[in-house]
Motif scaffolding. Sequence first.
Motif, PDB file in Angstrom:
ATOM      1  N   SER A  73       0.815  -1.218   0.000  1.00 47.29           N
ATOM      2  CA  SER A  73       0.000   0.000   0.000  1.00 47.29           C
ATOM      3  C   SER A  73       0.850   1.270   0.000  1.00 47.29           C
ATOM      4  N   GLY A  74       2.174   1.110   0.019  1.00 43.62           N
ATOM      5  CA  GLY A  74       3.061   2.262   0.002  1.00 43.62           C
ATOM      6  C   GLY A  74       3.474   2.752   1.378  1.00 43.62           C
ATOM      7  N   GLN A  75       3.004   2.087   2.421  1.00 48.71           N
ATOM      8  CA  GLN A  75       3.366   2.470   3.780  1.00 48.71           C
ATOM      9  C   GLN A  75       4.796   2.039   4.087  1.00 48.71           C
ATOM     10  N   LEU A  76       5.517   2.877   4.828  1.00 42.44           N
ATOM     11  CA  LEU A  76       6.868   2.512   5.231  1.00 42.44           C
ATOM     12  C   LEU A  76       6.851   1.257   6.088  1.00 42.44           C
ATOM     13  N   ASN A  77       7.857   0.426   5.907  1.00 41.54           N
ATOM     14  CA  ASN A  77       7.999  -0.794   6.689  1.00 41.54           C
ATOM     15  C   ASN A  77       8.294  -0.400   8.139  1.00 41.54           C
ATOM     16  N   PRO A  78       7.413  -0.756   9.075  1.00 43.45           N
ATOM     17  CA  PRO A  78       7.592  -0.318  10.464  1.00 43.45           C
ATOM     18  C   PRO A  78       8.435  -1.260  11.319  1.00 43.45           C
ATOM     19  N   TYR A  79       8.867  -2.374  10.764  1.00 44.61           N
ATOM     20  CA  TYR A  79       9.523  -3.383  11.590  1.00 44.61           C
ATOM     21  C   TYR A  79      11.005  -3.082  11.801  1.00 44.61           C
ATOM     22  N   PRO A  80      11.453  -3.128  13.048  1.00 40.94           N
ATOM     23  CA  PRO A  80      12.853  -2.807  13.348  1.00 40.94           C
ATOM     24  C   PRO A  80      13.856  -3.780  12.752  1.00 40.94           C
ATOM     25  N   VAL A  81      13.429  -4.984  12.386  1.00 46.39           N
ATOM     26  CA  VAL A  81      14.364  -5.958  11.822  1.00 46.39           C
ATOM     27  C   VAL A  81      14.950  -5.444  10.501  1.00 46.39           C
ATOM     28  N   ARG A  82      14.160  -4.733   9.707  1.00 46.60           N
ATOM     29  CA  ARG A  82      14.678  -4.173   8.451  1.00 46.60           C
ATOM     30  C   ARG A  82      15.787  -3.164   8.747  1.00 46.60           C
ATOM     31  N   ALA A  83      15.545  -2.287   9.701  1.00 46.06           N
ATOM     32  CA  ALA A  83      16.556  -1.288  10.062  1.00 46.06           C
ATOM     33  C   ALA A  83      17.836  -1.962  10.553  1.00 46.06           C
ATOM     34  N   GLU A  84      17.702  -3.009  11.337  1.00 43.61           N
ATOM     35  CA  GLU A  84      18.885  -3.724  11.841  1.00 43.61           C
ATOM     36  C   GLU A  84      19.630  -4.418  10.705  1.00 43.61           C
ATOM     37  N   LEU A  85      18.909  -5.048   9.797  1.00 44.61           N
ATOM     38  CA  LEU A  85      19.567  -5.679   8.647  1.00 44.61           C
ATOM     39  C   LEU A  85      20.315  -4.643   7.816  1.00 44.61           C
ATOM     40  N   LEU A  86      19.697  -3.497   7.607  1.00 41.96           N
ATOM     41  CA  LEU A  86      20.371  -2.445   6.839  1.00 41.96           C
ATOM     42  C   LEU A  86      21.609  -1.937   7.568  1.00 41.96           C
ATOM     43  N   ALA A  87      21.537  -1.828   8.884  1.00 43.20           N
ATOM     44  CA  ALA A  87      22.706  -1.398   9.662  1.00 43.20           C
ATOM     45  C   ALA A  87      23.848  -2.407   9.522  1.00 43.20           C
ATOM     46  N   ARG A  90      25.292  -2.034   6.064  1.00 41.89           N
ATOM     47  CA  ARG A  90      26.134  -0.823   5.991  1.00 41.89           C
ATOM     48  C   ARG A  90      27.499  -1.087   6.621  1.00 41.89           C
ATOM     49  N   ALA A  91      27.516  -1.802   7.742  1.00 42.33           N
ATOM     50  CA  ALA A  91      28.783  -2.137   8.399  1.00 42.33           C
ATOM     51  C   ALA A  91      29.645  -3.010   7.484  1.00 42.33           C
ATOM     52  N   VAL A  92      29.021  -3.938   6.792  1.00 40.62           N
ATOM     53  CA  VAL A  92      29.752  -4.780   5.832  1.00 40.62           C
ATOM     54  C   VAL A  92      30.344  -3.899   4.739  1.00 40.62           C
ATOM     55  N   ALA A  93      29.543  -3.001   4.182  1.00 41.41           N
ATOM     56  CA  ALA A  93      30.012  -2.126   3.100  1.00 41.41           C
ATOM     57  C   ALA A  93      31.163  -1.240   3.560  1.00 41.41           C
ATOM     58  N   GLU A  94      31.066  -0.719   4.783  1.00 40.45           N
ATOM     59  CA  GLU A  94      32.152   0.105   5.313  1.00 40.45           C
ATOM     60  C   GLU A  94      33.448  -0.691   5.431  1.00 40.45           C
ATOM     61  N   ARG A  95      33.348  -1.911   5.918  1.00 46.42           N
ATOM     62  CA  ARG A  95      34.550  -2.761   6.038  1.00 46.42           C
ATOM     63  C   ARG A  95      35.120  -3.093   4.675  1.00 46.42           C
TER      64      ARG A  95
END
Length: 100
Positions: A73-87, A90-95
């Motif tokens: 429906s276009g609503q932002l994903n509210p689940y914290p697991v997505r944010a943690e996976l992205l974090a 990002r840490a992998v990409a930085e390394r």
Amino acid sequence: MASVLASQPWFRAGTLEQRRMLVQGVQEAARRAHERRARVKAHPDLAARLCRSLGYTRFNQWNGFVPPARDASGQLNPYPVRAELLAILRAVAEREAEHQ
């Protein structure tokens, strides 16, 4: 994978071009998930963090999937697991950037 799709009536109802595009999309998503999984696995501490975050006992339980940013429906994903996976990614990409 193609045989699973081919067994679905909605898949068979599509045009050849629609079916080809769908198969390509599924294959590309699987390739990206496999790549993400391999990149995280290369960093044991981040792989362990991922397991803790997702509640997994073994890293091989994660298939590399990251939930989409928005739902159907276009609503932002509210689940914290997505944010943690992205974090973690990002840490992998930085390394990886540090070692180039």
